[in-house]
Design a protein around this motif. Structure first.
Motif, PDB file in Angstrom:
ATOM      1  N   ASP A  29      45.889  -6.662   4.635  1.00 23.93           N
ATOM      2  CA  ASP A  29      46.565  -5.462   4.119  1.00 23.93           C
ATOM      3  C   ASP A  29      46.037  -5.066   2.739  1.00 23.93           C
ATOM      4  N   GLU A  30      45.837  -6.046   1.851  1.00 23.83           N
ATOM      5  CA  GLU A  30      45.322  -5.749   0.511  1.00 23.83           C
ATOM      6  C   GLU A  30      43.940  -5.112   0.582  1.00 23.83           C
ATOM      7  N   MET A  31      43.069  -5.691   1.397  1.00 24.40           N
ATOM      8  CA  MET A  31      41.703  -5.156   1.525  1.00 24.40           C
ATOM      9  C   MET A  31      41.721  -3.769   2.146  1.00 24.40           C
ATOM     10  N   ARG A  74      29.870  -1.859  -2.782  1.00 26.55           N
ATOM     11  CA  ARG A  74      29.276  -0.528  -2.831  1.00 26.55           C
ATOM     12  C   ARG A  74      29.035  -0.112  -1.385  1.00 26.55           C
ATOM     13  N   LEU A  75      29.781   0.896  -0.953  1.00 29.33           N
ATOM     14  CA  LEU A  75      29.776   1.297   0.452  1.00 29.33           C
ATOM     15  C   LEU A  75      29.664   2.807   0.554  1.00 29.33           C
ATOM     16  N   ASP A  76      28.961   3.275   1.589  1.00 32.19           N
ATOM     17  CA  ASP A  76      29.021   4.712   1.845  1.00 32.19           C
ATOM     18  C   ASP A  76      30.268   4.996   2.681  1.00 32.19           C
ATOM     19  N   GLN A  77      30.583   6.256   2.888  1.00 33.25           N
ATOM     20  CA  GLN A  77      31.810   6.619   3.613  1.00 33.25           C
ATOM     21  C   GLN A  77      31.842   6.017   5.015  1.00 33.25           C
ATOM     22  N   ALA A  78      30.707   6.054   5.715  1.00 34.25           N
ATOM     23  CA  ALA A  78      30.676   5.533   7.091  1.00 34.25           C
ATOM     24  C   ALA A  78      30.925   4.030   7.121  1.00 34.25           C
ATOM     25  N   LYS A  79      30.305   3.280   6.204  1.00 31.95           N
ATOM     26  CA  LYS A  79      30.497   1.826   6.171  1.00 31.95           C
ATOM     27  C   LYS A  79      31.935   1.493   5.766  1.00 31.95           C
ATOM     28  N   ALA A  80      32.477   2.225   4.812  1.00 28.33           N
ATOM     29  CA  ALA A  80      33.872   2.008   4.406  1.00 28.33           C
ATOM     30  C   ALA A  80      34.821   2.297   5.564  1.00 28.33           C
ATOM     31  N   ALA A  81      34.533   3.344   6.336  1.00 28.01           N
ATOM     32  CA  ALA A  81      35.366   3.669   7.500  1.00 28.01           C
ATOM     33  C   ALA A  81      35.284   2.563   8.545  1.00 28.01           C
ATOM     34  N   GLU A  82      34.089   2.028   8.780  1.00 28.23           N
ATOM     35  CA  GLU A  82      33.915   0.942   9.745  1.00 28.23           C
ATOM     36  C   GLU A  82      34.711  -0.291   9.319  1.00 28.23           C
ATOM     37  N   ILE A  83      34.606  -0.659   8.046  1.00 29.13           N
ATOM     38  CA  ILE A  83      35.347  -1.814   7.544  1.00 29.13           C
ATOM     39  C   ILE A  83      36.850  -1.561   7.646  1.00 29.13           C
ATOM     40  N   SER A  84      37.287  -0.374   7.292  1.00 29.42           N
ATOM     41  CA  SER A  84      38.705  -0.033   7.368  1.00 29.42           C
ATOM     42  C   SER A  84      39.228  -0.144   8.796  1.00 29.42           C
ATOM     43  N   GLN A  85      38.473   0.377   9.757  1.00 25.68           N
ATOM     44  CA  GLN A  85      38.885   0.305  11.165  1.00 25.68           C
ATOM     45  C   GLN A  85      38.985  -1.142  11.633  1.00 25.68           C
ATOM     46  N   ASP A  86      38.037  -1.986  11.209  1.00 25.56           N
ATOM     47  CA  ASP A  86      38.086  -3.392  11.593  1.00 25.56           C
ATOM     48  C   ASP A  86      39.287  -4.091  10.959  1.00 25.56           C
ATOM     49  N   LEU A  87      39.609  -3.737   9.723  1.00 24.69           N
ATOM     50  CA  LEU A  87      40.782  -4.318   9.072  1.00 24.69           C
ATOM     51  C   LEU A  87      42.067  -3.880   9.760  1.00 24.69           C
ATOM     52  N   ALA A  89      42.329  -3.214  12.946  1.00 29.48           N
ATOM     53  CA  ALA A  89      42.368  -4.004  14.185  1.00 29.48           C
ATOM     54  C   ALA A  89      42.797  -5.441  13.915  1.00 29.48           C
ATOM     55  N   LEU A  90      42.341  -6.025  12.810  1.00 28.48           N
ATOM     56  CA  LEU A  90      42.725  -7.395  12.475  1.00 28.48           C
ATOM     57  C   LEU A  90      44.181  -7.493  12.031  1.00 28.48           C
ATOM     58  N   GLY A  91      44.767  -6.373  11.659  1.00 27.78           N
ATOM     59  CA  GLY A  91      46.160  -6.364  11.220  1.00 27.78           C
ATOM     60  C   GLY A  91      47.165  -6.335  12.360  1.00 27.78           C
ATOM     61  N   VAL A  92      46.694  -6.109  13.575  1.00 33.16           N
ATOM     62  CA  VAL A  92      47.574  -5.984  14.730  1.00 33.16           C
ATOM     63  C   VAL A  92      47.470  -7.245  15.585  1.00 33.16           C
ATOM     64  N   PRO A  93      48.576  -7.998  15.757  1.00 30.96           N
ATOM     65  CA  PRO A  93      48.527  -9.174  16.636  1.00 30.96           C
ATOM     66  C   PRO A  93      48.180  -8.781  18.067  1.00 30.96           C
ATOM     67  N   ARG A  94      47.447  -9.651  18.730  1.00 30.99           N
ATOM     68  CA  ARG A  94      47.094  -9.420  20.136  1.00 30.99           C
ATOM     69  C   ARG A  94      48.316  -9.643  21.030  1.00 30.99           C
ATOM     70  N   ASP A  95      48.179  -9.308  22.296  1.00 30.17           N
ATOM     71  CA  ASP A  95      49.277  -9.475  23.246  1.00 30.17           C
ATOM     72  C   ASP A  95      49.798 -10.905  23.267  1.00 30.17           C
TER      73      ASP A  95
END
Length: 132
Positions: A29-31, A74-87, A89-95
């Motif tokens: 969440d912090e990241m 140091r990230l461009d918008q696309a890389k920051a968006a990719e990292i954000s999307q992965d974070l 996904a990692l924030g949501v417990p699986r089934d």
């Protein structure tokens, strides 16, 4: 207390150098919040366990600068968006209720791979290694 650790690890990923971002649920969440703030405002920062985490959005960037007391992303918008999307996904417990997991992100420096890991490697504190 949440876990947010960033380490350069020689030969960590299939014999290649990698940067390992170790997180627990609160650390995710912090990241995520910091990356999103940087995406919206051009930069952000937070301090965790005495380590200053700085985020800067810069065209074409995909680097992490590491020192014992400061990590500069140091990230461009696309890389920051990719990292954000992965974070996200990692924030949501699986089934199954499990939370542990990881993602691989292509970077340019100090290694070609960033491993973002939640609830893995949390019991291991890697020594600080300065990239050569």
């Amino acid at each position: 207390m949440s876990i947010v650790r960033v380490n350069f690890l020689p030969e960590f990923y299939l014999g290649e150098d990698a940067v390992l971002l170790t997180l627990d649920g609160s650390g995710v969440d912090e990241m995520k919040d910091a990356v999103e703030e940087a995406r919206n405002n051009g930069s952000s920062r937070f301090v965790h366990d005495g380590v200053d985490q700085e985020f800067h959005i810069e065209p074409g960037a995909a680097t992490v600068e590491l020192s014992p007391s400061r990590v500069v992303w140091r990230l461009d918008q696309a890389k920051a968006a990719e990292i954000s999307q992965d974070l996200v996904a990692l924030g949501v417990p699986r089934d199954s209720g499990r939370t542990a997991g990881h993602f691989y992100i292509d970077m340019t420096s100090p290694a070609e791979t960033l491993v973002i890991s939640r609830d893995e490697y949390t019991d291991v504190v890697y020594p600080g290694v300065t990239p050569q």
